[in-house]
Design a protein around this motif. Structure first.
Motif, mmCIF file in Angstrom:
data_model
loop_
_atom_site.group_PDB
_atom_site.id
_atom_site.type_symbol
_atom_site.label_atom_id
_atom_site.label_comp_id
_atom_site.label_asym_id
_atom_site.label_seq_id
_atom_site.Cartn_x
_atom_site.Cartn_y
_atom_site.Cartn_z
ATOM 1 N N THR A 138 0.654 -1.120 0.019
ATOM 2 C CA THR A 138 0.021 0.108 -0.035
ATOM 3 C C THR A 138 1.048 1.388 0.024
ATOM 4 O O THR A 138 2.190 1.276 0.363
ATOM 5 N N ARG A 139 0.238 2.190 -0.388
ATOM 6 C CA ARG A 139 1.057 3.712 -0.298
ATOM 7 C C ARG A 139 1.660 3.919 1.167
ATOM 8 O O ARG A 139 2.959 4.425 1.034
ATOM 9 N N GLU A 140 0.975 3.644 2.001
ATOM 10 C CA GLU A 140 1.251 4.038 3.563
ATOM 11 C C GLU A 140 2.531 3.117 3.812
ATOM 12 O O GLU A 140 3.551 3.671 4.342
ATOM 13 N N ALA A 141 2.457 1.914 3.455
ATOM 14 C CA ALA A 141 3.615 0.944 3.452
ATOM 15 C C ALA A 141 4.918 1.089 3.146
ATOM 16 O O ALA A 141 5.795 1.328 3.499
ATOM 17 N N LEU A 142 4.609 1.667 1.587
ATOM 18 C CA LEU A 142 5.799 2.058 0.870
ATOM 19 C C LEU A 142 6.635 3.189 1.272
ATOM 20 O O LEU A 142 7.657 3.256 1.309
ATOM 21 N N GLN A 143 5.877 4.097 1.881
ATOM 22 C CA GLN A 143 6.310 5.523 2.314
ATOM 23 C C GLN A 143 7.079 5.134 3.427
ATOM 24 O O GLN A 143 8.062 5.610 3.800
ATOM 25 N N ALA A 144 6.399 4.240 4.243
ATOM 26 C CA ALA A 144 7.177 3.842 5.640
ATOM 27 C C ALA A 144 8.345 3.054 5.346
ATOM 28 O O ALA A 144 9.552 3.489 5.875
ATOM 29 N N GLN A 145 8.572 2.235 4.267
ATOM 30 C CA GLN A 145 9.913 1.599 4.130
ATOM 31 C C GLN A 145 10.714 2.555 3.386
ATOM 32 O O GLN A 145 12.035 2.371 3.773
ATOM 33 N N LEU A 146 10.249 3.481 2.692
ATOM 34 C CA LEU A 146 11.472 4.574 1.952
ATOM 35 C C LEU A 146 11.654 5.493 3.192
ATOM 36 O O LEU A 146 13.092 5.613 3.095
ATOM 37 N N LYS A 147 11.252 5.881 4.095
ATOM 38 C CA LYS A 147 11.503 6.553 5.365
ATOM 39 C C LYS A 147 12.640 5.816 6.268
ATOM 40 O O LYS A 147 13.579 6.331 6.565
ATOM 41 N N GLU A 148 12.103 4.453 6.270
ATOM 42 C CA GLU A 148 13.134 3.548 7.177
ATOM 43 C C GLU A 148 14.489 3.677 6.340
ATOM 44 O O GLU A 148 15.722 3.538 6.949
ATOM 45 N N THR A 149 14.416 3.315 5.129
ATOM 46 C CA THR A 149 15.740 3.114 4.276
ATOM 47 C C THR A 149 16.620 4.275 4.411
ATOM 48 O O THR A 149 17.861 4.474 4.681
ATOM 49 N N ARG A 150 15.839 5.511 4.405
ATOM 50 C CA ARG A 150 16.656 6.858 4.570
ATOM 51 C C ARG A 150 17.194 6.912 5.921
ATOM 52 O O ARG A 150 18.346 7.649 6.034
ATOM 53 N N GLU A 151 16.516 6.627 6.715
ATOM 54 C CA GLU A 151 16.858 6.516 8.359
ATOM 55 C C GLU A 151 18.033 5.577 8.589
ATOM 56 O O GLU A 151 19.133 6.168 9.098
ATOM 57 N N ARG A 152 18.069 4.504 7.829
ATOM 58 C CA ARG A 152 19.269 3.486 7.848
ATOM 59 C C ARG A 152 20.473 4.215 7.407
ATOM 60 O O ARG A 152 21.538 3.851 7.992
ATOM 61 N N GLU A 153 20.110 4.740 6.230
ATOM 62 C CA GLU A 153 21.326 5.418 5.337
ATOM 63 C C GLU A 153 21.898 6.705 6.510
ATOM 64 O O GLU A 153 23.140 6.708 6.683
ATOM 65 N N ARG A 154 21.230 7.187 6.958
ATOM 66 C CA ARG A 154 21.443 8.418 7.671
ATOM 67 C C ARG A 154 22.433 7.874 9.204
ATOM 68 O O ARG A 154 23.469 8.327 9.538
ATOM 69 N N LEU A 155 21.845 6.706 9.707
ATOM 70 C CA LEU A 155 22.589 6.302 10.804
ATOM 71 C C LEU A 155 23.931 5.698 10.231
ATOM 72 O O LEU A 155 24.586 5.661 11.259
ATOM 73 N N LEU A 156 23.930 5.134 9.289
ATOM 74 C CA LEU A 156 25.245 4.529 8.958
ATOM 75 C C LEU A 156 26.172 5.700 8.531
ATOM 76 O O LEU A 156 27.397 5.402 8.944
ATOM 77 N N GLU A 157 25.926 6.759 8.088
ATOM 78 C CA GLU A 157 26.779 7.787 7.729
ATOM 79 C C GLU A 157 26.939 8.476 9.230
ATOM 80 O O GLU A 157 28.412 8.702 9.125
ATOM 81 N N GLU A 158 26.242 8.507 10.246
ATOM 82 C CA GLU A 158 26.583 9.179 11.475
ATOM 83 C C GLU A 158 27.609 8.234 12.110
ATOM 84 O O GLU A 158 28.410 8.589 12.710
ATOM 85 N N SER A 159 27.350 6.901 11.900
ATOM 86 C CA SER A 159 28.209 5.877 12.816
ATOM 87 C C SER A 159 29.565 5.896 12.175
ATOM 88 O O SER A 159 30.716 6.069 12.657
#
Length: 316
Positions: A138-159
């Motif tokens: 669904t649109r909501e699920a896909l948006q949540a997955q995209l947000k989580e992917t971006r957050e993982r990338e941010r955390l990896l960069e910070e780490s």
């Protein structure tokens, strides 16, 4: 040593305090993606006492059809509140404990979960909110997955950036301190205090040396049910004549290196953390400062201990 430091209390003042200073903490929110009634996997949810875990769905839950097996005395009654299910554990669980929760949704879908006691292992941190998507496309699920992917990338960069910043000589000294290899440093112990707080016993050892000062905290968690962990350490300048009682809110933040031998202390466990301060920390744009205040905040945002460091610790 006394010729160099005639007044011991002038170099070190360590106090246990219960000062409620606001400290923001990251909320552990994650999402799980099911496949409707065809989903064969029973998702695991990690819970801990004193933390309410919220299961958030895309549609309302049905209280009459939402049940947990064997919850009596272990949890508060499971509550349905609109699209959310609230889970409140009353006690810590053993590693082998398992509780089955079945959530009934408005369209008749039944979603099972296994509740386990949270640990500090990877993937087993306490869940504060779990977003449950029955249809992952669904649109909501896909948006949540995209947000989580971006957050993982941010955390990896910070780490990666944090690891780069912590690759310093001061961090290496701090690592030697927490591992007990103090003799491999040039630091000399100047002071030691034994502190007793409401939930922890802390031994603070202060060291001085050539252009370096350090504090080694040995922390024993005396709480019978709650874990102890470090939320934050702060190092600030002090103004002449400033009250030496915490909190220290108006000083300039100064750099330091920190290392700990573990992330969390279970009830009864003992661990160490070390802070290393370079002489440059006493040098500000307005000139040299005489003292710095080091504060240690525990996981609930309360100040557990503070140390006043004198510039005479960092000899040339």
């Amino acid at each position: 040593m006394r010729n160099i430091l005639p007044l011991r209390s002038a170099l070190l003042l360590v106090l246990i305090a219960s000062v409620a200073v606001a400290k923001g903490r990251d909320v552990n929110v994650r999402s799980i993606y099911l496949h409707g009634s065809q989903n064969e996997r029973v998702e695991q949810v990690y819970v801990t006492p004193d933390v309410t875990t919220v299961l958030r769905f895309e549609q309302p839950c049905v209280a009459a059809g939402t049940k947990m097996v064997g919850w009596e005395g272990r949890f508060e009654p499971v509550a349905c509140a609109g699209k959310s299910v609230l889970i409140v554990p009353l006690q810590r669980f053993e590693p082998e404990d398992r509780f089955i929760l079945a959530v009934m949704l408005a369209d008749g879908t039944e979603v099972p979960f296994t509740l386990l006691g949270a640990t500090r292992k990877a993937g087993e941190w306490p869940d504060q909110q779990v977003n449950v998507f029955i249809q992952p496309d669904t649109r909501e699920a896909l948006q949540a997955q995209l947000k989580e992917t971006r957050e993982r990338e941010r955390l990896l960069e910070e780490s990666a950036w944090r690891r780069y910043q912590e690759d310093t000589a001061d961090h290496a000294i701090a690592k030697l301190l927490v591992s007990g290899d103090i003799k491999q440093t040039s630091l000399v112990q100047w002071e030691q205090r034994v502190l007793k707080g409401r939930s922890a016993r802390i031994i603070a050892r202060v060291y001085g040396g050539k252009r370096k000062a350090a504090v080694l905290f040995t922390v024993t968690n005396r709480d019978p049910s709650k874990s102890w962990s470090l939320a934050e350490a702060r190092l600030r300048t002090m103004r002449p004549g400033e009250d030496q009682r915490p909190p220290f809110l108006f000083g300039e933040e100064r750099p330091f290196a920190l290392r700990a031998d573990r992330d969390e202390l279970a009830p009864g466990e003992t661990g160490t953390l070390a802070v290393v301060v370079d002489r440059n920390a006493f040098e500000t744009e307005s000139g040299l400062v005489k003292t710095l205040a080091l504060e240690i905040y525990r996981q609930d945002g309360l100040l557990d201990a503070h140390v006043i460091l004198d510039r005479r610790l960092v000899r040339e």
